[in-house]
Design a protein around this motif. Sequence first.
Motif, PDB file in Angstrom:
ATOM      1  N   ALA A 466     -22.538  29.842 -29.829  1.00 46.69           N
ATOM      2  CA  ALA A 466     -22.509  30.333 -28.448  1.00 46.69           C
ATOM      3  C   ALA A 466     -23.457  31.505 -28.235  1.00 46.69           C
ATOM      4  CB  ALA A 466     -21.084  30.725 -28.070  1.00 46.69           C
ATOM      5  N   ARG A 467     -23.799  32.205 -29.306  1.00 51.56           N
ATOM      6  CA  ARG A 467     -24.732  33.330 -29.159  1.00 51.56           C
ATOM      7  C   ARG A 467     -26.155  32.847 -28.901  1.00 51.56           C
ATOM      8  NH1 ARG A 467     -21.934  35.084 -33.996  1.00 51.56           N
ATOM      9  NH2 ARG A 467     -20.283  36.567 -33.453  1.00 51.56           N
ATOM     10  N   ASP A 468     -26.423  31.616 -29.283  1.00 48.86           N
ATOM     11  CA  ASP A 468     -27.758  31.055 -29.036  1.00 48.86           C
ATOM     12  C   ASP A 468     -27.807  30.542 -27.602  1.00 48.86           C
ATOM     13  OD1 ASP A 468     -30.192  29.839 -29.028  1.00 48.86           O
ATOM     14  OD2 ASP A 468     -29.839  28.599 -30.804  1.00 48.86           O
ATOM     15  N   GLU A 469     -28.592  31.196 -26.758  1.00 46.95           N
ATOM     16  CA  GLU A 469     -28.651  30.847 -25.341  1.00 46.95           C
ATOM     17  C   GLU A 469     -29.250  29.478 -25.112  1.00 46.95           C
ATOM     18  OE1 GLU A 469     -30.719  33.968 -23.372  1.00 46.95           O
ATOM     19  OE2 GLU A 469     -29.155  35.477 -23.760  1.00 46.95           O
ATOM     20  N   ASP A 470     -30.013  28.941 -26.057  1.00 49.52           N
ATOM     21  CA  ASP A 470     -30.613  27.625 -25.885  1.00 49.52           C
ATOM     22  C   ASP A 470     -29.603  26.494 -26.025  1.00 49.52           C
ATOM     23  OD1 ASP A 470     -33.205  28.622 -25.461  1.00 49.52           O
ATOM     24  OD2 ASP A 470     -33.501  28.849 -27.631  1.00 49.52           O
ATOM     25  N   VAL A 471     -28.499  26.727 -26.724  1.00 54.98           N
ATOM     26  CA  VAL A 471     -27.499  25.682 -26.963  1.00 54.98           C
ATOM     27  C   VAL A 471     -26.724  25.416 -25.680  1.00 54.98           C
ATOM     28  CG1 VAL A 471     -25.467  25.023 -28.267  1.00 54.98           C
ATOM     29  CG2 VAL A 471     -27.298  26.281 -29.392  1.00 54.98           C
ATOM     30  N   LYS A 472     -26.728  24.166 -25.237  1.00 49.22           N
ATOM     31  CA  LYS A 472     -26.015  23.779 -24.026  1.00 49.22           C
ATOM     32  C   LYS A 472     -24.838  22.848 -24.328  1.00 49.22           C
ATOM     33  CE  LYS A 472     -28.978  26.073 -21.594  1.00 49.22           C
ATOM     34  NZ  LYS A 472     -28.583  27.390 -21.034  1.00 49.22           N
ATOM     35  N   VAL A 473     -24.953  22.051 -25.397  1.00 44.11           N
ATOM     36  CA  VAL A 473     -23.897  21.102 -25.762  1.00 44.11           C
ATOM     37  C   VAL A 473     -23.641  21.213 -27.273  1.00 44.11           C
ATOM     38  CG1 VAL A 473     -23.138  18.700 -25.789  1.00 44.11           C
ATOM     39  CG2 VAL A 473     -24.572  19.522 -23.918  1.00 44.11           C
ATOM     40  N   VAL A 474     -22.349  21.280 -27.642  1.00 49.52           N
ATOM     41  CA  VAL A 474     -21.948  21.297 -29.049  1.00 49.52           C
ATOM     42  C   VAL A 474     -21.169  20.021 -29.332  1.00 49.52           C
ATOM     43  CG1 VAL A 474     -20.613  22.459 -30.839  1.00 49.52           C
ATOM     44  CG2 VAL A 474     -21.860  23.808 -29.145  1.00 49.52           C
ATOM     45  N   ILE A 475     -21.626  19.251 -30.319  1.00 43.01           N
ATOM     46  CA  ILE A 475     -20.947  18.012 -30.736  1.00 43.01           C
ATOM     47  C   ILE A 475     -20.269  18.265 -32.076  1.00 43.01           C
ATOM     48  CG2 ILE A 475     -21.222  15.589 -31.352  1.00 43.01           C
ATOM     49  CD1 ILE A 475     -23.676  15.500 -29.558  1.00 43.01           C
ATOM     50  N   LEU A 476     -18.945  18.150 -32.090  1.00 37.26           N
ATOM     51  CA  LEU A 476     -18.186  18.270 -33.339  1.00 37.26           C
ATOM     52  C   LEU A 476     -18.014  16.871 -33.925  1.00 37.26           C
ATOM     53  CD1 LEU A 476     -15.372  20.898 -32.623  1.00 37.26           C
ATOM     54  CD2 LEU A 476     -17.508  21.201 -33.874  1.00 37.26           C
ATOM     55  N   ARG A 477     -18.617  16.650 -35.055  1.00 36.11           N
ATOM     56  CA  ARG A 477     -18.538  15.343 -35.728  1.00 36.11           C
ATOM     57  C   ARG A 477     -17.375  15.373 -36.726  1.00 36.11           C
ATOM     58  NH1 ARG A 477     -21.068  12.488 -40.163  1.00 36.11           N
ATOM     59  NH2 ARG A 477     -21.601  10.342 -39.523  1.00 36.11           N
ATOM     60  N   LEU A 478     -16.316  14.616 -36.436  1.00 38.63           N
ATOM     61  CA  LEU A 478     -15.074  14.666 -37.215  1.00 38.63           C
ATOM     62  C   LEU A 478     -14.848  13.395 -38.013  1.00 38.63           C
ATOM     63  CD1 LEU A 478     -12.766  16.243 -34.467  1.00 38.63           C
ATOM     64  CD2 LEU A 478     -14.239  17.403 -36.114  1.00 38.63           C
ATOM     65  N   ASN A 479     -15.912  12.782 -38.509  1.00 42.27           N
ATOM     66  CA  ASN A 479     -15.772  11.523 -39.253  1.00 42.27           C
ATOM     67  C   ASN A 479     -14.907  11.653 -40.493  1.00 42.27           C
ATOM     68  OD1 ASN A 479     -18.044  11.022 -37.439  1.00 42.27           O
ATOM     69  ND2 ASN A 479     -18.359   9.154 -38.639  1.00 42.27           N
ATOM     70  N   ASN A 480     -14.870  12.844 -41.115  1.00 42.19           N
ATOM     71  CA  ASN A 480     -14.107  13.043 -42.358  1.00 42.19           C
ATOM     72  C   ASN A 480     -12.818  13.805 -42.120  1.00 42.19           C
ATOM     73  OD1 ASN A 480     -16.098  11.783 -43.983  1.00 42.19           O
ATOM     74  ND2 ASN A 480     -17.321  13.665 -43.928  1.00 42.19           N
ATOM     75  N   VAL A 481     -12.307  13.773 -40.889  1.00 38.55           N
ATOM     76  CA  VAL A 481     -11.060  14.453 -40.542  1.00 38.55           C
ATOM     77  C   VAL A 481     -10.009  13.397 -40.222  1.00 38.55           C
ATOM     78  CG1 VAL A 481      -9.918  15.992 -38.900  1.00 38.55           C
ATOM     79  CG2 VAL A 481     -12.241  16.502 -39.689  1.00 38.55           C
ATOM     80  N   HIS A 482      -8.851  13.497 -40.876  1.00 38.14           N
ATOM     81  CA  HIS A 482      -7.786  12.509 -40.677  1.00 38.14           C
ATOM     82  C   HIS A 482      -6.504  13.139 -40.139  1.00 38.14           C
ATOM     83  CE1 HIS A 482     -10.096   9.470 -42.896  1.00 38.14           C
ATOM     84  NE2 HIS A 482     -10.436  10.467 -43.695  1.00 38.14           N
ATOM     85  N   TYR A 483      -6.490  14.448 -39.983  1.00 31.38           N
ATOM     86  CA  TYR A 483      -5.269  15.119 -39.520  1.00 31.38           C
ATOM     87  C   TYR A 483      -5.641  16.326 -38.674  1.00 31.38           C
ATOM     88  CZ  TYR A 483      -1.026  17.962 -39.534  1.00 31.38           C
ATOM     89  OH  TYR A 483       0.045  18.717 -39.165  1.00 31.38           O
ATOM     90  N   VAL A 484      -4.954  16.501 -37.547  1.00 31.62           N
ATOM     91  CA  VAL A 484      -5.127  17.657 -36.660  1.00 31.62           C
ATOM     92  C   VAL A 484      -3.733  18.134 -36.272  1.00 31.62           C
ATOM     93  CG1 VAL A 484      -5.989  18.472 -34.440  1.00 31.62           C
ATOM     94  CG2 VAL A 484      -7.359  16.890 -35.776  1.00 31.62           C
ATOM     95  N   ASP A 485      -3.462  19.434 -36.404  1.00 37.98           N
ATOM     96  CA  ASP A 485      -2.150  19.952 -36.024  1.00 37.98           C
ATOM     97  C   ASP A 485      -2.201  20.633 -34.658  1.00 37.98           C
ATOM     98  OD1 ASP A 485      -3.439  22.331 -36.521  1.00 37.98           O
ATOM     99  OD2 ASP A 485      -1.905  23.149 -37.847  1.00 37.98           O
ATOM    100  N   GLY A 486      -1.062  21.151 -34.210  1.00 41.94           N
ATOM    101  CA  GLY A 486      -0.970  21.752 -32.891  1.00 41.94           C
ATOM    102  C   GLY A 486      -1.827  22.987 -32.726  1.00 41.94           C
ATOM    103  N   SER A 487      -1.908  23.804 -33.775  1.00 46.76           N
ATOM    104  CA  SER A 487      -2.724  25.020 -33.696  1.00 46.76           C
ATOM    105  C   SER A 487      -4.194  24.679 -33.484  1.00 46.76           C
ATOM    106  CB  SER A 487      -2.562  25.847 -34.973  1.00 46.76           C
ATOM    107  OG  SER A 487      -1.225  26.228 -35.156  1.00 46.76           O
ATOM    108  N   MET A 488      -4.670  23.632 -34.160  1.00 43.15           N
ATOM    109  CA  MET A 488      -6.061  23.243 -34.003  1.00 43.15           C
ATOM    110  C   MET A 488      -6.309  22.610 -32.632  1.00 43.15           C
ATOM    111  SD  MET A 488      -9.001  23.392 -35.300  1.00 43.15           S
ATOM    112  CE  MET A 488      -8.609  23.926 -36.964  1.00 43.15           C
TER     113      MET A 488
END
Length: 572
Positions: A466-488
């Motif tokens: 977010a500190r980089d002013e040029d960045v407009k879109v952030v893509i989180l690639r979660l191919n190796n993630v199989h679990y997400v909890d409430g905090s996340m």
Amino acid sequence: MRFSVHYRWVDLLRDCLAGLSIACLVIPQAIAYALLANLPLVSGLYAAIFGTLIATCFFRSDTLISGPSTAIAILVQTTILSMQSGRGPPHNLLEILAHLLFLVGFIHICLSLCHIGACLQFVSRSVLLGYFTGLSAVICIEQLFSWVQVERPEATIFVTKILYLARQVDAISWSSTSLGALGLLLLVGMRRYAPSFPGALLWLFFSTFLVYMLPVYSALPTLSQYSSMQFSVEMTLPSFRLELLQELFFPALAIAFLGVLEVFSVSKALSLKTRQPIDGDREVLAIGLANVFLTLFPFAMPASASITRSLLGQMMGAKTKIAPIMSTVFVYAILVFLWPFVAYVPVAALSSLLIFSGLHIVDPKAVQHCFRATKEDAFIFLFTFSLCMLLRLDIAFVVGVLFSIVFYLRTAATPHVQEYAFDYAGRLSIIQPHEGKHSKVRIIGIGGELFFGMVDVLEGVISNLARDEDVKVVILRLNNVHYVDGSMCLAIVQLHEQLASTGRHLILSGITEKVWYTLSRAKVLEKMQAINFFLRDETRPQLSTWKACLRAEELLSRRGSFDTYPEGPGHI
């Protein structure tokens, strides 16, 4: 049909002979464990007879045998010593054992119902090796006092006991020491050249003969000082006090966990030989029921799984539960007719037997492998071993397990974060962070499970972008993630709102169906719009990221306004 009936009788005879061999091993071991725990001799015998009988009825495994164990005995000894030397009034030994047995059995039953087998993966093998190595050292240290006939100090720290023993060289009884050394040599020889013979029982008979025949050994102390209680089966209904149960809870918890580890380790060792499936929860339940039942017998000690007796029964060809049941019958019969002769067994002979058993608790090759694997494994091993030398064993065990869990969580909370970009050929490749500078779209891949311990890591990654002013879109690639909890889930929503407040966007790609379901129930899809989430395609793992890039292009309102891939996604 005749062959089938004949085969059944042969099977029964083989199981009975295996039961007799087990009984010959059980008697000296049970007496030695009771002596190790500073309890009356009948304590180990009750556990070996009735604990084995009850547990066998509920075991799933046909070859698993329960009874007293070395590790349990040393923990019982330290627990009783701490209870009787505390600041408060000393408690009655019978009362302590009854409360301790009930708590250990109750904890075993609760752990089995909670499927404790699934939780043991959090206990590092290095912790177990360190603990059992420390336990082996503690057993040898404790029995050295009986071996050389030096009075034990009141200290509970084993380093202090070693220093005390080193200052008492002048008080050593060399006749007792020589008898113990002879016992070690004979036990080692029997184990190497005749492993199927009951070497422990033969050594006790031979040492008793030496004490009776040779004047140099005639003055050595025997078990007559412990034989004030004659062997008899007595059953009483115990009464429990809440304050004593509370005081014994944590020592009982350590003993119960150690019993669980013994059950699983012995079951696993047997399954490798018999190819039988492991049902650890049921075996723990059986041990728990046996320990609760043992509260009816005065001075009984807790029971656990026995690797030596189980492997002996297997070696002798035992196929069914008849072998351990017959072993209890033989033990009882031998004790009824030969109990008066137990008083003549020399203490030094039992001490050498316990030292011999203690030295075989840990496999040296496993310890060597632990040091060769990683520096972390070596550190955990040495840390747990040091705790056994500097603290009480029950405290050392609990601290070692907690340290193992904390270390696991620390490792699990350190995700693999990598930045990606499409190359000129249209393939997704890893790039260095500085290579993606001035890109309007940044693809960040995260590996690991997204739970509360990773919230700070994810927030730190997004904050740096977010500190980089040029960045407009952030893509989180979660191919190796199989679990997400409430905090996340909450953290993802907050990151979306943080980027949206400055006109930026957050997109998630490579989502599994399970993670999609969690995000849907947590209303994350509703708050961020489902169009910004892309499911993973197992046949084409890069397709979801390609679609996310097209979505990013749509959000930026004009094609080619970002340089995540110079000439479009190309061939995925």
